[in-house]
Design an enzyme around this catalytic site. Sequence first.
Site, PDB file in Angstrom:
ATOM      1  N   LYS A  99      45.570  -4.209  41.955  1.00 51.30           N
ATOM      2  CA  LYS A  99      46.253  -5.047  40.955  1.00 51.30           C
ATOM      3  C   LYS A  99      47.470  -4.322  40.391  1.00 51.30           C
ATOM      4  O   LYS A  99      48.441  -4.966  39.965  1.00 51.30           O
ATOM      5  CB  LYS A  99      45.276  -5.462  39.856  1.00 51.30           C
ATOM      6  N   THR A 131      47.683  -7.759  34.308  1.00 55.06           N
ATOM      7  CA  THR A 131      48.724  -6.768  34.578  1.00 55.06           C
ATOM      8  C   THR A 131      49.976  -7.373  35.201  1.00 55.06           C
ATOM      9  O   THR A 131      51.044  -6.745  35.158  1.00 55.06           O
ATOM     10  CB  THR A 131      48.200  -5.641  35.485  1.00 55.06           C
TER      11      THR A 131
END
Length: 328
Positions: A187, A244
């Site tokens: 991620k 994120t």
Amino acid sequence: MKLTVLGAGAWGTALAASWASQHAVTLWGRNARDVDTMRACRVNTHYLPGCPLPSSLALSADFDRALDAAELAVIAVPSSGLRATLAALARRPALPPVLWVCKGFEPGSRRLPHQLVAELLPADAETGVLSGPSFAQEVAHGYPTALTLASANIALAQRLAETLSGNRLRLYAHDDVVGVEIGGALKNVMAIAAGICDGLNFGHNARAALITRGLAEMTRLGVEFGGRFETFMGLSGLGDLILTTTGDLSRNRQVGLRVATGQPLDRILDELGHVAEGVTTAREVAAIATERGVDMPITRMVCRILFEGLPASEAVDSLLNREIRSEF
């Protein structure tokens, strides 16, 4: 519970501060001067400014003393420092259960944290990983947060999840360590890509497409490593990816935003002042994907932008002009 957090960066400090209201917590930092400053002013001014430390939180720069009588050790150092920390733990006469919160592959060896744990800690060590959508500042301020705690020993995961939950921090037990680790690592790469996309002002449509296709890349590599598909639909996969790629508190997203303006990577990292794990992870993952024959076009383009000087706009054009194929 008496627990020790090893690593006084933003995330280690935030977790230690959150748990200090319920447990006897010691936060260990390797820099004695920084620890003394935190002890004097009750704030981690370098990594977590504006977040006062609880008076009950103990601070130490003495590794062995910090671990005296600890019933749990939580490793919160960057991936590059995990090996040394595990080696130091392995030298101790008694080892409590160990969790790690670092996200990424070890630079050079391309090994995941659980592989280093298996190499360096005793075979009977109780271990697990804690991961999920979480900004350190929000955890330190007591904002609601949910994380995944995974261990091959599901009974351990359930016990620690129950013990460590509280103060608006909720933990879910899981047994897919590999899947949780891969989600947490990749991620960060996708956050860099999303930052580049937004830095080029390509709009919400493009960002939604990038997040979705990024999740597909994460899942492909995770399943290749033995992780389970459904893990990537959970907190440590999709949840962490959404946070994120869209939240400006993400250091990796900030790297992408600044790369899109043409700033040199070295200057960005120097000025950031924190570790952006996605930068090193991108290089390691691209190499792994090539070795294993896993299709990861977004990761490859992030590497070309970061390390080969490919203009970001050209990378996007290249992705959009790939051969048309089925979505699934």
